[in-house]
Design an enzyme around this catalytic site. Sequence first.
Site, mmCIF file in Angstrom:
data_model
loop_
_atom_site.group_PDB
_atom_site.id
_atom_site.type_symbol
_atom_site.label_atom_id
_atom_site.label_comp_id
_atom_site.label_asym_id
_atom_site.label_seq_id
_atom_site.Cartn_x
_atom_site.Cartn_y
_atom_site.Cartn_z
ATOM 1 C CG ASP A 186 -9.531 0.168 4.856
ATOM 2 O OD1 ASP A 186 -9.340 -0.151 3.663
ATOM 3 O OD2 ASP A 186 -8.851 -0.265 5.799
ATOM 4 C CD GLN B 137 -3.482 -4.375 6.649
ATOM 5 O OE1 GLN B 137 -3.320 -3.439 5.882
ATOM 6 N NE2 GLN B 137 -4.202 -5.453 6.306
ATOM 7 C CE LYS C 3 -3.834 -2.424 2.157
ATOM 8 N NZ LYS C 3 -4.518 -2.829 3.398
#
Length: 297
Positions: free
Chosen positions: A121, A98, A54
């Site tokens: 997200d 994460q 990422k």
Amino acid sequence: MSARRIDGKAAALDLRQRVAGEVAKLRSASGRAPGLAVVLVGEDPASAVYVRAKGKATIEAGMESFEHQLPADTPEADLLDLVDRLNADPAVDGILVQLPLPPQIDANKVITRIDPDKDVDGFNPVNAGRLAIGLHGFVPCTPLGCLKMLRAELGDLSGRSAVVIGRSNIVGKPLALLLLSDNCTVTIAHSRTRDLPAVVRRADIVVAAVGRAEMVKGDWIKPGACVIDVGINRVGPVEPGAKGRLVGDVDFASASEVAGAITPVPGGVGPMTIACLIRNTFVSAARREDFRYGKDL
Ligand code: NAD
């Protein structure tokens, strides 16, 4: 019949290049680069690989990457403090924590703490609600990538019957809502669904997001259907050091004999997920700077 193989790598590269083009324009208009903060708690090797990928994709798109690595025993309060600081930081347009998180941390508390307008997200309940009632927000990256691949493959999705196998908050549920807003007739199948093969056989669009290696067989697929395989399962030798291989939730060999088009694993949904994260981070910065960009992003 042999299905067309949907090239997720090529689609992801195309999206990332288009985002990079828009980022360059935003930078010259606003004098700053969009920024993505990625927080990793602990040393889960798979998570570390995702976080590196990422960060690399963020920089390649001309954006700033802020990586925060915290030890596995970080108290929940410390992580919440970091989220508060990132929420307040004007250089940060996107925040990603994460998952999974260590057991002392309540992931729902953390997700809820992220500013919904930086929640690239799309896991914050505010964004889940916005998606449910059709307001602009952030859509989770994996379902967004699936939708983009389906539109590219099939064009207008209106009136098609879609079966989404899996009802998780990060894939199945948001994807079902996206397909509904594109006017599909949507069925959500799950672990309690009766006669899953018969349900899948009715679908023009099949999305498998289950986490069971090669569960969906070719004789479940309606001839010509479009199959999106979200699953990532490692199979093969279990001896220490042996790597095995990655397979999806669909039995690729038999399904590609029947389907019209199908995504491979790897090289299908995975690369598009990262491209959509980059896209969402740019969109966050564009909204903050009141910068207009192409609608097809
Ligand atoms: P999850 O475990 O949260 O949800 C799995 C879902 O599958 C559940 O809703 C469950 O009801 C359903 N299910 C379980 N067994 C079933 C059965 N026998 N028949 C029908 N349905 C069944 O998983 P998730 O987070 O949604 O992820 C699903 C898969 O997608 C995993 O393999 C994961 O690794 C992968 N994934 C890939 C990406 C990507 O970028 N490619 C992103 C997220 C998840």
